[in-house]
Design a protein around this motif. Sequence first.
Motif, short mmCIF file in Angstrom:
data_model
loop_
_atom_site.label_atom_id
_atom_site.label_comp_id
_atom_site.label_asym_id
_atom_site.label_seq_id
_atom_site.Cartn_x
_atom_site.Cartn_y
_atom_site.Cartn_z
N THR A 34 2.38 1.61 -3.64
CA THR A 34 1.41 1.90 -4.71
C THR A 34 0.65 3.21 -4.47
OG1 THR A 34 -0.24 0.51 -3.57
CG2 THR A 34 1.09 -0.53 -5.28
N ALA A 35 0.74 3.73 -3.25
CA ALA A 35 0.08 5.01 -2.98
C ALA A 35 0.87 6.19 -3.51
CB ALA A 35 -0.14 5.17 -1.47
N ILE A 36 2.14 5.98 -3.86
CA ILE A 36 2.97 7.04 -4.41
C ILE A 36 2.48 7.37 -5.82
CG2 ILE A 36 5.31 7.69 -5.08
CD1 ILE A 36 6.33 5.83 -2.87
N GLU A 37 2.11 8.60 -6.03
CA GLU A 37 1.44 8.98 -7.28
C GLU A 37 2.33 8.81 -8.50
OE1 GLU A 37 -1.03 12.79 -9.15
OE2 GLU A 37 -0.40 12.78 -7.04
N ASP A 38 3.57 9.25 -8.41
CA ASP A 38 4.49 9.17 -9.55
C ASP A 38 5.41 7.97 -9.35
OD1 ASP A 38 6.27 9.45 -11.59
OD2 ASP A 38 6.77 11.56 -11.19
N PRO A 39 5.32 6.95 -10.24
CA PRO A 39 6.20 5.78 -10.09
C PRO A 39 7.68 6.13 -10.03
CG PRO A 39 4.51 5.37 -11.74
CD PRO A 39 4.42 6.83 -11.39
N GLN A 98 0.18 -4.23 -9.98
CA GLN A 98 0.56 -2.86 -9.63
C GLN A 98 2.08 -2.70 -9.56
OE1 GLN A 98 -2.18 -0.91 -6.54
NE2 GLN A 98 -2.65 -3.08 -6.28
N ASP A 130 8.98 8.29 -8.32
CA ASP A 130 9.34 8.61 -6.94
C ASP A 130 9.53 7.38 -6.07
OD1 ASP A 130 9.29 11.32 -7.48
OD2 ASP A 130 7.16 11.54 -6.94
N ARG A 155 0.83 -1.21 0.00
CA ARG A 155 0.00 0.00 0.00
C ARG A 155 0.86 1.25 0.00
NH1 ARG A 155 -4.07 -3.02 3.18
NH2 ARG A 155 -2.89 -2.62 5.08
#
Length: 237
Positions: free
Chosen positions: A164-169, A201, A171, A161
């Motif tokens: 995958t919660a990081i908006e820009d992969p 994901q 980062d 979680r």
Amino acid sequence: MKLDVDAMRVLSTIDLGADLGDLALRGARYGFPGWVTEEATKGGKLKRTYLPNSGAAAVKAREYLAGAKTPGEHAGRCIALVVMAWFADERAVAQSSRSFKSVRPAGLPWADEVPEILERYALAALPGDERLQERVADAVREREEQAARRARREEAREVVRAVTAIEDPADVTPEQLAAAQAAVAESFDTYTVERYDADRQLRAIAKAHKDAAAAAAANDATPQEEPEGDPESGSDG
């Protein structure tokens, strides 16, 4: 039998009314007094005959329950049927004589506590039975292992979680991605929807990293144009 919280938890998670015949077939028919017919064979061996089906077992179980007079007796007889069904080892009889039924406490928040309650009842009834003690010890060990697996799975979920919660992969660091992939591989059951979704994901993040690296490599490989000289500069003629 004391009509306490343990008794209520057992009685509320086992549907005796719907499963009475199967329950009695699974346990009581193997050991309740008067439920087993014994006769000597021509060779002098003792032959035991068990109730043949759930219908016959249900009739016997209703007769047994009808003998209860007090609230404690009602609870005690119901729980005795459950305990017998829970602990009867059908490997002791020929496969053709087995019921292939199971006892499944379910439906209420304390259903997971019922196995331990049934173990306490059985140990209290047969305090010196070594085989029972070994079986209970095995069951306790298995529950502890299952609890440990659940804890590891929940920790893995938290790792996934967080990544995958990081908006820009971009980062997501390689270390974070590797940790999430390892957590999924070690803690998630194979061929489950949860495992499939997590893998999907994480593959998307890995692909984004790969594409970014390829783009950077391509950019580095492209020849850079030399800057043109200043047209106004030069030697005086």
